[in-house]
Design a protein around this motif. Structure first.
Motif, PDB file in Angstrom:
ATOM      1  N   ARG A 171      56.529 -54.167  74.544  1.00  0.00           N
ATOM      2  CA  ARG A 171      55.941 -55.407  74.041  1.00  0.00           C
ATOM      3  C   ARG A 171      55.866 -56.438  75.155  1.00  0.00           C
ATOM      4  N   GLU A 172      54.775 -57.184  75.187  1.00  0.00           N
ATOM      5  CA  GLU A 172      54.600 -58.291  76.124  1.00  0.00           C
ATOM      6  C   GLU A 172      54.065 -59.499  75.359  1.00  0.00           C
ATOM      7  N   ALA A 192      52.714 -53.158  78.427  1.00  0.00           N
ATOM      8  CA  ALA A 192      53.417 -52.815  77.191  1.00  0.00           C
ATOM      9  C   ALA A 192      53.329 -51.318  76.913  1.00  0.00           C
TER      10      ALA A 192
END
Length: 441
Positions: A171-172, A192
């Protein structure tokens, strides 16, 4: 009015935009509008608080104040307010105003980021965009009146990789007060996805006590959760803080200074607090000593030691003592020096949440992933790893503080309210940390 000691009115109106894309499908996209006001009146003892919608900014307020004063008359909790300076800062300039970009174009830009995450091995992708434009007006019985407008927007992208029934996630995210930030961010979708795929090959970390390097994101979470909440004046007043009554006491390494600063142009920026009080830098921990608490006017009067200017509120809610931009101050160690000095241990990166008890002074945070450190160099990637321990013991275990502070953005919940914040840190080295993991030799 009889027994009226003080009143203030905080009126917030604006718009909220969201976009949600799941596996290439736009699940939802839209804009809504809000108009909330909170009237607070301090009677003979405590507060009377009135919340309402669609306040006429030019209309009479006497009837509202009387209604709130009637509520204040039934309170029994004595309240005093400390004097505090009043001044508003200019809101930092915006690059591209998100209101100048159509919802369709924002959706297209977000879809471009989400699409880059669909690399081989990825089975699920999701991207979200959020944007809030707030117009805030504050006035009180002393004649103070401020108004300002601030845009906040940002996005997140998530990718899930799967292989033989096993799943991992990357996740980013990025949020800002500087304007639209969706353009030319496709690399964040790729990052991600690459993290998720790489974690499929990572082995489970082995737990135990060891030298541990925290990256700026996880160390920032520690600063926010473990020290920031324990430094909030309302928790100190309630006896729910391990830092209560410790002003001037050495509680950590002399290399560590932890700050909350609403004036920084980060996601937690506030030009003035929710009580019309000027904001400023507060050193919570200075060179390992408890230095100051964050306060509202009420908690400053009750507790002392610190400064007001840390009252914040969601639109339509009364103010609470809150953090803004909380971080560990830079030291003088280079990143390579920290890894080399660790010699044998682990580097923990990113955050997947956790929990903290500021009253008991204990915490547990989950890292996104990590790397084994062997002979002063990075080794294999590991997953399913966490950091836990006592707040004070962890502060004493800090051996080196880096010179590479970075900030990360998000939202902090307290008392049913959620406000934008940033937290950050340089890389730091803990001499003796409790690392959790399920791996074996």
């Amino acid at each position: 009015m009889h027994n009226l000691r003080y009143y203030d009115i905080r009126h917030v109106r604006g718009s909220s935009t969201h976009i949600d894309i799941d596996n290439g499908v736009v699940e939802s996209a839209g804009t809504s509008f809000f108009d909330h006001a909170v009237v607070r009146v301090l009677g003979e003892k405590g507060w009377g608080i009135l919340t309402l919608e669609n306040l006429d900014p030019d209309g009479p307020v006497e009837a509202l104040i009387r209604e709130a004063l009637d509520l204040a008359r039934i309170t029994e909790d004595p309240v005093d307010l400390a004097d505090a300076p009043r001044q508003i800062l200019p809101v930092p300039a915006v690059g591209e105003d998100p209101r100048d970009v159509s919802l369709e174009e924002k959706t297209h830009l977000l879809a471009g980021i989400e699409g880059t995450a669909r690399i081989p091995g990825i089975v699920n992708t999701r991207a979200r965009y959020s944007e809030t434009i707030e117009e805030v007006r504050f006035l009180d019985s002393s004649g103070v009146e401020f108004s300002y407008e601030i845009p906040r927007c940002g996005f997140s992208v998530m990718a899930v990789a799967a292989r033989k029934g096993e799943m991992q996630m990357g996740r980013e995210s990025l949020h800002t007060i500087r304007g639209l930030n969706l353009r030319h961010r496709e690399e964040m979708g790729v990052k991600a996805a690459n993290t998720a795929v790489a974690l499929l090959d990572a082995r489970a970390a082995k737990g135990g006590r060891m030298r541990t390097v925290l990256d700026p994101e996880l160390a920032g979470v520690f600063a926010h959760e473990a020290i920031g909440h324990a430094s909030e004046g309302d928790l100190v007043r309630e006896g729910n803080s391990v830092l209560a009554g410790r002003t001037g006491e050495v509680i950590g390494s002399p290399t560590i200074t932890i700050v909350d600063d609403p004036t920084l142009p980060e996601f937690g920026f506030e030009p003035v607090d929710a009580e019309g009080v000027s904001v400023g830098r507060t050193e919570l921990i200075r060179n390992g000593r408890v230095n100051a608490y964050m306060h509202s006017r009420q908690t400053l009067a009750a507790v002392g030691n610190g400064r007001a200017g840390h009252a914040r509120a969601s639109a339509g809610d009364p103010p609470l003592v809150r953090m803004s931009n909380t971080f560990i101050e830079e030291g003088d160690a280079a990143y390579d020096e920290i890894i080399a000095e660790c010699r044998s241990g682990i580097l923990l990166k990113g955050s997947r949440g956790g929990q903290v008890d500021p009253g008991r002074g204990v915490f547990q945070f989950n890292a996104e992933y990590g790397y084994i450190i062997e002979d002063g160099a990075l080794g294999a990637m590991v997953r399913d790893v966490s950091l836990s321990g006592e707040i004070l013991g962890t502060l004493h275990a800090i051996a080196l503080v880096g010179n590479d502070r970075a900030m990360h953005q998000g939202y902090c919940g307290k008392g049913g309210q959620s406000v934008p914040v940033s937290d950050g840190s340089p890389h730091i080295l803990l001499e003796d940390a409790v690392v959790g993991g399920s791996g074996t030799d």
